[in-house]
Scaffold this motif. Structure first.
Motif, PDB file in Angstrom:
ATOM      1  N   ASP A  44       0.850  -1.179   0.000  1.00  0.00           N
ATOM      2  CA  ASP A  44       0.000   0.000   0.000  1.00  0.00           C
ATOM      3  C   ASP A  44       0.894   1.240   0.000  1.00  0.00           C
ATOM      4  O   ASP A  44       1.508   1.584   1.003  1.00  0.00           O
ATOM      5  CB  ASP A  44      -0.908  -0.004   1.237  1.00  0.00           C
ATOM      6  CG  ASP A  44      -1.918   1.122   1.194  1.00  0.00           C
ATOM      7  OD1 ASP A  44      -2.018   1.802   0.154  1.00  0.00           O
ATOM      8  OD2 ASP A  44      -2.610   1.330   2.205  1.00  0.00           O
ATOM      9  N   HIS A  45       0.997   1.883  -1.152  1.00  0.00           N
ATOM     10  CA  HIS A  45       1.866   3.054  -1.282  1.00  0.00           C
ATOM     11  C   HIS A  45       1.203   4.321  -0.738  1.00  0.00           C
ATOM     12  O   HIS A  45       1.862   5.353  -0.635  1.00  0.00           O
ATOM     13  CB  HIS A  45       2.259   3.263  -2.746  1.00  0.00           C
ATOM     14  CG  HIS A  45       3.150   2.187  -3.265  1.00  0.00           C
ATOM     15  ND1 HIS A  45       4.461   2.078  -2.923  1.00  0.00           N
ATOM     16  CD2 HIS A  45       2.897   1.142  -4.091  1.00  0.00           C
ATOM     17  CE1 HIS A  45       4.992   1.031  -3.517  1.00  0.00           C
ATOM     18  NE2 HIS A  45       4.053   0.443  -4.228  1.00  0.00           N
ATOM     19  N   SER A  46      -0.051   4.273  -0.406  1.00  0.00           N
ATOM     20  CA  SER A  46      -0.716   5.475   0.087  1.00  0.00           C
ATOM     21  C   SER A  46      -0.288   5.805   1.515  1.00  0.00           C
ATOM     22  O   SER A  46      -0.487   6.920   1.974  1.00  0.00           O
ATOM     23  CB  SER A  46      -2.237   5.307   0.027  1.00  0.00           C
ATOM     24  OG  SER A  46      -2.641   4.262   0.889  1.00  0.00           O
ATOM     25  N   LYS A  47       0.312   4.875   2.226  1.00  0.00           N
ATOM     26  CA  LYS A  47       0.742   5.104   3.598  1.00  0.00           C
ATOM     27  C   LYS A  47       2.209   5.511   3.690  1.00  0.00           C
ATOM     28  O   LYS A  47       2.743   5.636   4.784  1.00  0.00           O
ATOM     29  CB  LYS A  47       0.520   3.839   4.428  1.00  0.00           C
ATOM     30  CG  LYS A  47      -0.945   3.484   4.555  1.00  0.00           C
ATOM     31  CD  LYS A  47      -1.124   2.249   5.386  1.00  0.00           C
ATOM     32  CE  LYS A  47      -2.597   1.871   5.461  1.00  0.00           C
ATOM     33  NZ  LYS A  47      -2.802   0.621   6.162  1.00  0.00           N
ATOM     34  N   LYS A  50       5.251  11.406   3.309  1.00  0.00           N
ATOM     35  CA  LYS A  50       5.357  12.406   2.258  1.00  0.00           C
ATOM     36  C   LYS A  50       6.725  13.070   2.339  1.00  0.00           C
ATOM     37  O   LYS A  50       7.257  13.287   3.422  1.00  0.00           O
ATOM     38  CB  LYS A  50       4.257  13.450   2.405  1.00  0.00           C
ATOM     39  CG  LYS A  50       2.888  12.889   2.152  1.00  0.00           C
ATOM     40  CD  LYS A  50       1.839  13.965   2.212  1.00  0.00           C
ATOM     41  CE  LYS A  50       0.472  13.348   1.934  1.00  0.00           C
ATOM     42  NZ  LYS A  50      -0.580  14.334   1.924  1.00  0.00           N
TER      43      LYS A  50
END
Length: 56
Positions: A44-47, A50
C-alpha cells in the motif's frame, strides 16, 4: 586560370578520401532499454511518508 579549379578539385578529393572509418559502413549496436519493474503486489503506497520540501 585553369589551375585554380583543378587544384580545388584535387584538394576536395584528398579531403574526402582521408576522412571516416576505413571499411564498410555499419550502425552501432544500441543496448535495449531496461524493462520497467512492476510494483510489488500487496504493497500500500498510500501510507508512505510524504517528502518534505527543504529547498526554501
Amino acid at each position: 586560370m585553369r589551375a585554380i579549379p583543378t587544384a580545388a578539385a584535387l584538394c576536395c578529393a584528398l579531403a574526402l578520401s582521408g576522412c571516416g572509418i576505413k571499411g564498410p559502413l555499419y550502425l552501432p549496436q544500441v543496448p535495449p532499454a531496461p524493462a520497467k519493474a512492476a510494483p510489488a503486489a500487496g504493497v500500500d503506497h498510500s501510507k508512505a511518508p510524504k517528502a518534505t520540501d527543504d529547498s526554501r
